[in-house]
Design an enzyme around this catalytic site. Structure first.
Site, PDB file in Angstrom:
ATOM      1  N   GLY A 287      -0.711  -5.394  -9.183  1.00  0.00           N
ATOM      2  CA  GLY A 287      -0.112  -6.581  -8.559  1.00  0.00           C
ATOM      3  C   GLY A 287      -0.848  -7.873  -8.847  1.00  0.00           C
TER       4      GLY A 287
ATOM      5  N   GLU B 193      -3.241   7.434  -5.052  1.00  0.00           N
ATOM      6  CA  GLU B 193      -3.502   6.736  -6.309  1.00  0.00           C
ATOM      7  C   GLU B 193      -4.772   7.327  -6.904  1.00  0.00           C
ATOM      8  OE1 GLU B 193      -3.629   2.480  -5.784  1.00  0.00           O
ATOM      9  OE2 GLU B 193      -1.635   2.452  -4.920  1.00  0.00           O
TER      10      GLU B 193
ATOM     11  N   ARG C  29       0.859  -1.184   0.000  1.00  0.00           N
ATOM     12  CA  ARG C  29       0.000   0.000   0.000  1.00  0.00           C
ATOM     13  C   ARG C  29       0.897   1.237   0.000  1.00  0.00           C
ATOM     14  NH1 ARG C  29      -3.399  -2.841  -1.529  1.00  0.00           N
ATOM     15  NH2 ARG C  29      -5.454  -3.284  -0.645  1.00  0.00           N
TER      16      ARG C  29
ATOM     17  N   HIS D 282      -0.763  -0.081  -9.772  1.00  0.00           N
ATOM     18  CA  HIS D 282      -1.452  -1.007  -8.864  1.00  0.00           C
ATOM     19  C   HIS D 282      -2.056  -2.196  -9.634  1.00  0.00           C
ATOM     20  CE1 HIS D 282      -3.585  -1.171  -4.686  1.00  0.00           C
ATOM     21  NE2 HIS D 282      -3.376  -2.391  -5.162  1.00  0.00           N
TER      22      HIS D 282
HETATM   23  C1  DGY Z   1      -5.444  -6.284  -2.880  1.00  0.00           C
HETATM   24  O1  DGY Z   1      -5.981  -7.362  -3.119  1.00  0.00           O
HETATM   25  O2  DGY Z   1      -5.399  -5.813  -1.738  1.00  0.00           O
HETATM   26  C2  DGY Z   1      -4.894  -5.534  -4.032  1.00  0.00           C
HETATM   27  O3  DGY Z   1      -3.955  -4.608  -3.653  1.00  0.00           O
HETATM   28  C3  DGY Z   1      -6.021  -4.847  -4.768  1.00  0.00           C
HETATM   29  O4  DGY Z   1      -6.532  -3.839  -3.971  1.00  0.00           O
END
Ligand code: DGY
Length: 325
Positions: free
Chosen positions: A287, A266, A237, A285
């Site tokens: 990931g 963001e 984060r 973002h």
């Molecule tokens: C999560 O799953 O927490 C990812 O960062 C998407 O918000």
């Protein structure tokens, strides 16, 4: 029963909800629905499946106290006031586990991209700056045998360690509240204090949740303890690092590079100085953004909705369902 979905989700999730006979509505506009409008709409629904940065704070929950569940399509739940949800008897579900591999891939990619200035080099070609071969230019860092420091070694950190040990025989150290014995057995990972981790790591990768304790954890003071040749990676984060301090640490050579999949705020502004730093790699973002992973996340989030409406325990609960049959 009616389910509201705050952003389009993969078919795997939609199908489960439809097959369960639920009446679903999806917000499909290309902007986030304003909070007051969302709260108003939700008065007609039994459950909400939250995909995206919806602030599920006390005001939201008190205004929607009739909801049986807030089902998050994310592992992170820093956007939810879980104490308020618990007090109001609203279940909260999340989607851990299935995104660990994809998110670790993203951290690995950013580490490597930063170490070889890859995103910057790509931009240089587009700018017409691929001129002649200069043996002294564009030099990056190698990762073989270096030390990976993981802050918050859970499932995602474990997957990153697996990749770094397999590819580069990296030594793994970590900082957690408790021990991760599985990682100690698998990789010889060593638990160290936060300061030791900062001082010893060549790559520091953040995998901790955003909490009052971790907010702004990587600030001027933390960066000042890192090696001048080190790389900072954050796929957790953006709130865990102080962006101004990170910019300064990179500008004055306190640390060597950074790879970020999360920023603060963001979306990141297009003129953010980090975007033009050669040793920095930034992604928006993404990931968990693979076809497989997002389908699995959508399916868990949908099953959590169905289970809550059937008054059964959730598959993955942040706040357990109190309305059990
Ligand atoms: C999560 O799953 O927490 C990812 O960062 C998407 O918000």
């Amino acid at each position: 029963m009616k389910v509201y979905i705050t952003r389009n989700i993969p078919e795997a999730g939609l199908k489960l909800l439809k097959d369960a006979g639920l009446d679903i509505t999806v917000w499909t506009e290309s902007y986030h629905q304003p909070e007051d409008e969302l709260i108003k709409v939700l008065q007609q629904y039994d459950a909400v499946l939250v995909s995206g940065p919806v602030k599920v704070d006390r005001h939201f929950l008190e205004s929607c106290r009739h909801l049986k569940i807030v089902s998050l399509m994310s592992v992170g739940y820093d956007n939810v006031d879980t104490e308020a949800a618990k007090a109001l008897g609203i279940a909260v579900g999340n989607t851990p586990g299935v995104l660990s591999g994809a998110t670790a891939d993203t951290a690995f990619l950013l580490m490597l991209a930063s170490s070889r200035k890859a995103f910057h080099m790509h931009k240089e070609i587009i700018r017409g700056n691929w001129n002649f071969w200069d043996p002294t230019a564009n030099l990056g860092l190698e990762l073989g045998g270096k030390t990976l420091g993981i802050v918050g070694l859970g499932k995602i950190g474990f997957e990153l360690a697996k990749r770094c040990v397999g590819a580069y025989d990296m030594k793994v150290i970590y900082h957690n509240r408790g021990r991760n014995e599985e990682a100690e057995r698998a990789f010889g990972a060593v638990r160290v204090s936060f300061d030791e981790l900062l001082q010893q790591s060549d790559v520091v990768s953040v995998h901790t949740a955003l909490t009052p304790e971790t907010k702004g954890l990587f600030d001027k003071n933390a960066f000042s303890k890192m090696k001048p040749s080190s790389i900072f990676v954050n796929t957790a984060r953006g709130g865990v690092h102080n962006e101004e301090d990170l910019i300064a640490a990179l500008e004055n050579g306190t640390i060597w590079g950074a790879g970020l999949d999360v920023t603060n705020p963001e979306p990141m502004a297009a003129d953010n100085p980090l975007l033009n730093m050669p040793n920095v790699a930034i992604l928006p973002h993404i990931g968990s953004a693979t076809v497989d992973t997002r389908s699995k996340m959508a399916a868990i989030a949908a099953r959590n909705v169905i289970l809550a409406l059937q008054q059964r325990p959730l598959e993955h609960a942040v706040v357990e369902n109190v309305r059990l049959a």
